[in-house]
Motif scaffolding. Structure first.
Motif, PDB file in Angstrom:
ATOM      1  N   ILE A  19       0.832  -1.197   0.000  1.00  0.00           N
ATOM      2  CA  ILE A  19       0.000   0.000   0.000  1.00  0.00           C
ATOM      3  C   ILE A  19       0.874   1.257   0.000  1.00  0.00           C
ATOM      4  N   GLY A  20       1.911   1.255   0.817  1.00  0.00           N
ATOM      5  CA  GLY A  20       2.791   2.418   0.890  1.00  0.00           C
ATOM      6  C   GLY A  20       3.483   2.711  -0.422  1.00  0.00           C
ATOM      7  N   VAL A  21       4.005   1.657  -1.057  1.00  0.00           N
ATOM      8  CA  VAL A  21       4.670   1.821  -2.352  1.00  0.00           C
ATOM      9  C   VAL A  21       3.676   2.310  -3.399  1.00  0.00           C
ATOM     10  N   GLY A  22       2.473   1.721  -3.401  1.00  0.00           N
ATOM     11  CA  GLY A  22       1.478   2.098  -4.388  1.00  0.00           C
ATOM     12  C   GLY A  22       1.020   3.534  -4.257  1.00  0.00           C
ATOM     13  N   ILE A  73       7.451   8.147 -11.817  1.00  0.00           N
ATOM     14  CA  ILE A  73       8.220   7.964 -10.585  1.00  0.00           C
ATOM     15  C   ILE A  73       7.745   6.666  -9.935  1.00  0.00           C
ATOM     16  N   ILE A  74       8.549   5.628 -10.083  1.00  0.00           N
ATOM     17  CA  ILE A  74       8.193   4.299  -9.610  1.00  0.00           C
ATOM     18  C   ILE A  74       8.841   4.081  -8.241  1.00  0.00           C
ATOM     19  N   THR A  75       8.045   3.777  -7.258  1.00  0.00           N
ATOM     20  CA  THR A  75       8.575   3.476  -5.942  1.00  0.00           C
ATOM     21  C   THR A  75       8.531   1.966  -5.714  1.00  0.00           C
ATOM     22  N   ALA A  76       9.292   1.496  -4.756  1.00  0.00           N
ATOM     23  CA  ALA A  76       9.371   0.063  -4.464  1.00  0.00           C
ATOM     24  C   ALA A  76       9.894  -0.113  -3.052  1.00  0.00           C
ATOM     25  N   TRP A  77       9.777  -1.322  -2.551  1.00  0.00           N
ATOM     26  CA  TRP A  77      10.415  -1.598  -1.264  1.00  0.00           C
ATOM     27  C   TRP A  77      11.912  -1.743  -1.472  1.00  0.00           C
ATOM     28  N   SER A  78      12.660  -1.556  -0.412  1.00  0.00           N
ATOM     29  CA  SER A  78      14.119  -1.638  -0.506  1.00  0.00           C
ATOM     30  C   SER A  78      14.545  -3.095  -0.559  1.00  0.00           C
ATOM     31  N   THR A  79      14.930  -3.565  -1.735  1.00  0.00           N
ATOM     32  CA  THR A  79      15.355  -4.954  -1.901  1.00  0.00           C
ATOM     33  C   THR A  79      16.649  -5.261  -1.145  1.00  0.00           C
ATOM     34  N   PRO A  80      17.700  -4.417  -1.256  1.00  0.00           N
ATOM     35  CA  PRO A  80      18.909  -4.719  -0.486  1.00  0.00           C
ATOM     36  C   PRO A  80      18.664  -4.691   1.013  1.00  0.00           C
ATOM     37  N   ALA A  81      17.744  -3.841   1.451  1.00  0.00           N
ATOM     38  CA  ALA A  81      17.415  -3.804   2.877  1.00  0.00           C
ATOM     39  C   ALA A  81      16.704  -5.082   3.303  1.00  0.00           C
ATOM     40  N   ALA A  82      15.816  -5.610   2.447  1.00  0.00           N
ATOM     41  CA  ALA A  82      15.135  -6.865   2.760  1.00  0.00           C
ATOM     42  C   ALA A  82      16.140  -8.005   2.875  1.00  0.00           C
ATOM     43  N   ALA A  83      17.137  -8.009   1.973  1.00  0.00           N
ATOM     44  CA  ALA A  83      18.187  -9.026   2.048  1.00  0.00           C
ATOM     45  C   ALA A  83      18.983  -8.887   3.354  1.00  0.00           C
ATOM     46  N   PHE A  84      19.259  -7.658   3.736  1.00  0.00           N
ATOM     47  CA  PHE A  84      19.969  -7.402   4.985  1.00  0.00           C
ATOM     48  C   PHE A  84      19.163  -7.896   6.187  1.00  0.00           C
ATOM     49  N   LEU A  85      17.833  -7.706   6.150  1.00  0.00           N
ATOM     50  CA  LEU A  85      16.984  -8.077   7.284  1.00  0.00           C
ATOM     51  C   LEU A  85      16.870  -9.586   7.451  1.00  0.00           C
ATOM     52  N   VAL A  86      17.106 -10.348   6.390  1.00  0.00           N
ATOM     53  CA  VAL A  86      17.093 -11.804   6.513  1.00  0.00           C
ATOM     54  C   VAL A  86      18.090 -12.250   7.576  1.00  0.00           C
ATOM     55  N   THR A  87      19.191 -11.515   7.670  1.00  0.00           N
ATOM     56  CA  THR A  87      20.199 -11.805   8.695  1.00  0.00           C
ATOM     57  C   THR A  87      19.942 -11.030   9.981  1.00  0.00           C
ATOM     58  N   ALA A  88      19.625  -9.750   9.851  1.00  0.00           N
ATOM     59  CA  ALA A  88      19.509  -8.875  11.023  1.00  0.00           C
ATOM     60  C   ALA A  88      18.374  -9.266  11.951  1.00  0.00           C
ATOM     61  N   LEU A  89      17.247  -9.710  11.413  1.00  0.00           N
ATOM     62  CA  LEU A  89      16.092 -10.019  12.247  1.00  0.00           C
ATOM     63  C   LEU A  89      16.274 -11.294  13.062  1.00  0.00           C
ATOM     64  N   ALA A  90      17.309 -12.052  12.735  1.00  0.00           N
ATOM     65  CA  ALA A  90      17.575 -13.270  13.514  1.00  0.00           C
ATOM     66  C   ALA A  90      18.028 -12.939  14.930  1.00  0.00           C
ATOM     67  N   THR A  91      18.604 -11.761  15.131  1.00  0.00           N
ATOM     68  CA  THR A  91      19.144 -11.392  16.449  1.00  0.00           C
ATOM     69  C   THR A  91      18.522 -10.119  17.003  1.00  0.00           C
ATOM     70  N   PHE A 119      10.381   1.844   2.000  1.00  0.00           N
ATOM     71  CA  PHE A 119      10.153   1.933   0.563  1.00  0.00           C
ATOM     72  C   PHE A 119      10.723   3.240   0.051  1.00  0.00           C
ATOM     73  N   ASN A 120      11.027   3.244  -1.227  1.00  0.00           N
ATOM     74  CA  ASN A 120      11.918   4.244  -1.789  1.00  0.00           C
ATOM     75  C   ASN A 120      11.747   4.311  -3.295  1.00  0.00           C
ATOM     76  N   LEU A 121      12.552   5.110  -3.927  1.00  0.00           N
ATOM     77  CA  LEU A 121      12.561   5.190  -5.383  1.00  0.00           C
ATOM     78  C   LEU A 121      13.116   3.896  -5.956  1.00  0.00           C
ATOM     79  N   ALA A 122      12.418   3.341  -6.943  1.00  0.00           N
ATOM     80  CA  ALA A 122      12.871   2.103  -7.571  1.00  0.00           C
ATOM     81  C   ALA A 122      13.994   2.396  -8.555  1.00  0.00           C
TER      82      ALA A 122
END
Length: 411
Positions: A59-62, A76-94, A272-275
């Motif tokens: 909803i936020g991106v849209g 102006i296309i927005t999207a979620w932060s893909t590199p941040a999502a990859a980072f969170l795969v590790t970060a959210l474990a701790t 979310f940010n600029l794609a």
């Protein structure tokens, strides 16, 4: 670039930008959204919290993409932060989930402050055109290669899409991207490779999580999240717009997306940010021959994101049910025109050609140091090469006058 009015759009002007917006959404959900589900699993989130994450980020991106495209009359296309999502795969474990929410809020607040300061826009204007074009071509090159790399995994589907693209380019270039999308889906349905029998439409519901703050989450989540999103998304995203001739100021984009992230963070949205990659599908001539009519792609993408958000995990699962080869080939072929145009621009000026080529190769190498992705290092290496080869970086480009082709959004 003149500001178009709604009355200047004929029905035939809507097909290509709407399809471009749809493809960008399919590529995003089908290509990288799995990272969100992986991060949610690592964090131990239940289905309700996971669905809330999908709802909030979609909803936020849209909404932000739709509003920004409408206000600027640019795609102006927005999207979620893909590199941040990859980072969170590790970060959210701790990191406790409540502290992660607090970190999302701090990172979003920092983007709001950056947008209001105006410094990011000033920095973008200092980047030489050749370096910017070389960076974009390097970032997109793996997607172009991926379009043909699928021959190793799924030769029939890949060959079908490539042949369809070339044939359509030969006889009806305007409908090439539309054609490969439709023909590819038709082939998948004939092969019974898209199983949607187990899916049921269900509305997503936002779930509020009270944020918690700690020094650990500030340093280990909020700060990396800000830097990764800034260098991996906003910077190349702005260069995509600049490469295709759009002059919208970065300041309102950073501010609006930062505010949106701030509002949606308590419901699970990480950022979310600029794609960048998917934006290139909508900003180039494949979306429409007339640049002044490509803003419709931004509106279309925003609407599609909102629809996915309303139905949460269900429609996200539809996109993810498509074969990976179809997604990568579709994305690569849709980006061929942008890759070619970027390379032509990068190598056009003989004096800046060497630096542009270095930037292109460095970005394509996807260097990763200190947790920062390849777009940032490609830019750093390219700017250093330009400065050393030409003696200095160019001065800041003059601001366009009101009414000139390069209009600015109101801050």
């Amino acid at each position: 670039m003149p500001t178009p009015s709604a009355s200047s759009l004929a029905p035939r002007d809507l097909v290509h930008p709407i399809v471009a917006g749809l493809i960008s959404v399919i590529v995003n959900y089908g290509g990288t959204f799995i990272l969100v589900f992986q991060a949610a699993k690592v964090a131990g989130l239940d289905p309700a919290l996971t669905a809330s994450w999908v709802w909030s980020v979609s909803i936020g991106v849209g909404v932000t993409g739709l509003l920004l495209s409408w206000a600027a009359r640019e795609p102006i296309i927005t999207a979620w932060s893909t590199p941040a999502a990859a980072f969170l795969v590790t970060a959210l474990a701790t990191t406790p989930y409540a502290e992660a929410i607090g970190a999302y809020l701090l990172s979003a607040a920092a983007f709001v402050a950056l947008g209001l300061s105006g410094y990011f826009d000033k920095a973008i204007r200092l980047i030489p055109p050749g370096v910017a074009a070389g960076l974009l071509a390097g970032i997109l090159l793996p997607f172009g290669i991926g379009a043909f790399g699928g021959m190793n995994l799924d030769p029939l589907l890949t060959a079908w899409l490539i042949l369809a693209y070339v044939a359509l380019k030969r006889y009806t270039a305007r409908y090439a991207v539309v054609g490969i999308l439709v023909s590819g889906l038709a082939l998948l349905l004939l092969q019974n490779r898209v199983d949607l029998s187990g899916l049921t439409l269900a509305f997503a519901a936002p779930v509020y999580t009270a944020p918690a703050f700690s020094l650990n989450s500030l340093l280990s989540v909020a700060l990396p999240l800000f830097l990764i999103t800034l260098t991996g998304q906003y910077m190349p995203g702005m260069l995509v717009l600049r490469n295709d001739g759009f002059k919208t100021s970065a300041n309102p984009i950073v501010t609006v997306t930062g505010l949106g992230s701030l509002l949606m963070a308590p419901f699970g949205s990480h950022a979310f940010n600029l794609a960048a990659i998917t934006a290139a599908i909508c900003t180039g001539k494949e979306a429409h021959d007339d640049p002044a009519k490509r803003w419709v792609a931004g509106i279309a993408a925003g609407i599609f994101y909102i629809l996915v958000g309303v139905f949460g995990v269900t429609l996200a699962a539809v996109f993810m049910a498509l074969p990976a080869t179809f997604i990568t080939t579709l994305a690569g072929l849709a980006l061929l025109g942008t890759i070619g145009g970027s390379l032509a621009s990068a190598l056009a000026d003989p004096k800046a050609r060497e630096a542009a080529l270095i930037t292109f190769l460095a970005a394509a190498a996807n260097i990763k140091l200190f947790g920062i992705g390849g777009a940032f290092w490609g830019l750093v290496i390219g700017l250093a090469a330009h400065a050393l080869l030409n003696g200095r970086l160019p001065r800041r480009a003059p601001q366009p006058r009101p009414g000139a082709a390069g209009k600015e959004m109101v801050k």
